[in-house]
Each structure stands twice: as structure tokens, then as C-alpha cells.
Design a protein around this motif. Structure first.
Motif, PDB file in Angstrom:
ATOM      1  N   PRO A   1     110.923  49.720   2.387  1.00  0.00           N
ATOM      2  CA  PRO A   1     111.390  48.116   2.897  1.00  0.00           C
ATOM      3  C   PRO A   1     112.735  48.349   3.557  1.00  0.00           C
ATOM      4  O   PRO A   1     112.719  47.402   4.617  1.00  0.00           O
ATOM      5  N   GLY A   2     113.442  48.994   3.002  1.00  0.00           N
ATOM      6  CA  GLY A   2     114.829  49.077   3.763  1.00  0.00           C
ATOM      7  C   GLY A   2     114.825  49.619   4.914  1.00  0.00           C
ATOM      8  O   GLY A   2     115.759  49.389   5.877  1.00  0.00           O
ATOM      9  N   GLU A   3     113.862  50.852   5.121  1.00  0.00           N
ATOM     10  CA  GLU A   3     114.059  51.282   6.332  1.00  0.00           C
ATOM     11  C   GLU A   3     113.365  50.752   7.360  1.00  0.00           C
ATOM     12  O   GLU A   3     113.645  50.385   8.519  1.00  0.00           O
ATOM     13  N   LEU A   4     112.315  49.755   7.008  1.00  0.00           N
ATOM     14  CA  LEU A   4     111.732  48.969   8.032  1.00  0.00           C
ATOM     15  C   LEU A   4     112.557  47.865   8.293  1.00  0.00           C
ATOM     16  O   LEU A   4     112.525  47.449   9.560  1.00  0.00           O
ATOM     17  N   ARG A   5     113.362  47.355   7.251  1.00  0.00           N
ATOM     18  CA  ARG A   5     114.356  46.239   7.876  1.00  0.00           C
ATOM     19  C   ARG A   5     115.340  46.968   8.715  1.00  0.00           C
ATOM     20  O   ARG A   5     115.823  46.151   9.904  1.00  0.00           O
ATOM     21  N   GLU A   6     115.876  47.983   8.616  1.00  0.00           N
ATOM     22  CA  GLU A   6     116.887  48.752   9.360  1.00  0.00           C
ATOM     23  C   GLU A   6     116.247  49.074  10.729  1.00  0.00           C
ATOM     24  O   GLU A   6     116.928  48.643  11.754  1.00  0.00           O
ATOM     25  N   ALA A   7     115.012  49.474  10.657  1.00  0.00           N
ATOM     26  CA  ALA A   7     114.428  49.920  12.076  1.00  0.00           C
ATOM     27  C   ALA A   7     113.966  48.515  13.034  1.00  0.00           C
ATOM     28  O   ALA A   7     114.054  48.244  14.036  1.00  0.00           O
ATOM     29  N   SER A   8     113.743  47.369  12.069  1.00  0.00           N
ATOM     30  CA  SER A   8     113.607  46.096  13.038  1.00  0.00           C
ATOM     31  C   SER A   8     114.814  45.625  13.767  1.00  0.00           C
ATOM     32  O   SER A   8     114.426  44.957  14.871  1.00  0.00           O
ATOM     33  N   ARG A   9     115.958  46.227  13.393  1.00  0.00           N
ATOM     34  CA  ARG A   9     116.999  45.763  14.366  1.00  0.00           C
ATOM     35  C   ARG A   9     117.354  46.674  15.379  1.00  0.00           C
ATOM     36  O   ARG A   9     118.331  46.373  16.389  1.00  0.00           O
ATOM     37  N   CYS A  10     116.533  47.659  15.513  1.00  0.00           N
ATOM     38  CA  CYS A  10     116.688  48.755  16.458  1.00  0.00           C
ATOM     39  C   CYS A  10     116.269  48.131  17.838  1.00  0.00           C
ATOM     40  O   CYS A  10     115.321  47.273  17.797  1.00  0.00           O
ATOM     41  N   LEU A  11     116.821  48.677  19.052  1.00  0.00           N
ATOM     42  CA  LEU A  11     116.071  48.011  20.196  1.00  0.00           C
ATOM     43  C   LEU A  11     115.087  49.008  21.065  1.00  0.00           C
ATOM     44  O   LEU A  11     115.386  50.190  20.840  1.00  0.00           O
ATOM     45  N   VAL A  12     114.445  48.517  21.625  1.00  0.00           N
ATOM     46  CA  VAL A  12     113.332  49.118  22.342  1.00  0.00           C
ATOM     47  C   VAL A  12     113.427  48.948  23.988  1.00  0.00           C
ATOM     48  O   VAL A  12     114.162  47.733  24.105  1.00  0.00           O
TER      49      VAL A  12
END
Length: 186
Positions: free
Chosen positions: A25-36
Motif C-alpha cells: 500500500p505504501g508503494e501504491l500511495r507513493e506511485a499515485s503522486r508520480c506524474l505521467v
């Protein structure tokens, strides 16, 4: 009368040992803030792709990879009406410059959503492997070329393209996630 398009391939081809693990879950939260970036270079938060609606998100190795090209050609056969009925988005993410999105879509016939993660931030955050070959003996129905012919075609596309580059890190492996508003990956 125009010929009907070939149906999409729907066969499960297996799973490599160690693959298929859910991100933390922490990895997904961090990834959710990344930009594409989209095909016009606009930056969009990764979470915006699945924050309101379930999405099948496929991370490809690179746009010159012949297996990725052939897989995306099969994804192009999925009718938009199927996705609408299922209330799901089909999204491909590459890891090159956004300049390669439109030519790759034209090459593959892919009309669904495509974005890039040029710095591979999401790939890294979610722990996608680098430099590991595929030692799975299962033959994918999506891959039509053999390794020699596919590699030659990929190199030819690199040499004859407008910008001679590998359109992403050639050692980067991809992955697939099903994500939705609850921020869960399966």
C-alpha cells in the motif's frame, strides 16, 4: 465490405516465479503522486488515471521492444464498447519521451489511453525489475515474431525513426496492475 478485425487474444499464458506480487500500500500511495505524460507532453498525476474509475494499467518495457509492440497490437483489438460496458479504462504506460506515444499508437493501431513515465519513477517505486531476462518457457499468443526477426525489426525501427534512440531503457521490465478508486492493486 471491410473485413472484420481479428478477435482479441484472451488466453492466460502463465506466471513467472516471483511475478504477480501485489505492490505494498505504501508503494501504491507513493506511485499515485508520480506524474505521467500524455501524447502532448502534459503532466498528469498517476492517480488521476484510476482515481475515479477502475483501470487496467500495463507497463511496457519500451516502445521498440517487439514483444511489447505485438502485445499492444492485440490490446488495440479490444473494442471500446467492451471497456465501457465493464466501466474500466485500458491504459498503457511506456518509459520513453512523450514524443514516441503518437507514432507508437499509429504503428500498433492502439486507440485507448497511453502515457509515459520517462524517468521510470512509477516503475522504480513499484519495484519493477531491470535487466532480468524472461526465462519462462510459456509461449505467449500475443508474440508472433521469433527473437531474431523481432530484434531485427526493432533495430530497423530505431534506425529509421525520426530520433535514433531506444525509446526507453532496454533493460527495464514491465508489469500489469488493476487499480481503482480504493487504491488497491491486483
Amino acid at each position: 465490405m471491410a473485413a472484420q478485425p481479428a478477435p482479441p487474444v484472451t488466453q492466460q499464458v502463465g506466471r513467472a516465479r516471483g511475478c504477480g506480487e501485489r505492490p505494498e500500500p505504501g508503494e501504491l500511495r507513493e506511485a499515485s503522486r508520480c506524474l505521467v505524460q500524455d501524447g502532448d507532453g502534459r503532466s498528469i498525476p498517476f492517480k488521476a488515471l484510476y482515481g475515479e474509475q477502475k483501470a487496467i494499467v500495463l507497463f511496457v518495457r519500451n516502445f521498440l521492444c517487439y514483444t511489447c509492440k505485438e502485445y499492444v497490437e492485440d490490446l488495440a483489438k479490444v473494442p471500446q464498447s467492451f471497456l465501457q460496458e465493464a466501466n474500466v479504462r485500458l491504459i498503457v504506460i511506456g518509459q520513453s519521451s512523450y514524443h514516441h506515444i503518437k507514432p507508437f499508437c499509429n504503428l500498433t493501431g492502439y486507440t485507448h489511453e497511453m502515457y509515459v513515465d520517462p524517468q521510470r519513477e512509477i516503475y522504480k517505486t513499484l519495484g519493477m525489475k531491470r535487466g532480468e531476462g524472461n526465462n519462462v518457457s510459456v509461449r505467449s499468443p500475443h508474440v508472433k515474431s521469433n527473437a531474431l526477426l523481432g530484434s531485427i525489426r526493432s533495430m530497423w525501427r530505431a534506425m529509421t525513426g525520426p530520433a535514433f534512440d531506444f525509446q526507453g531503457d532496454p533493460a527495464q521490465q514491465g508489469g500489469a496492475l488493476i487499480l481503482g478508486p480504493a487504491l488497491t492493486g491486483t
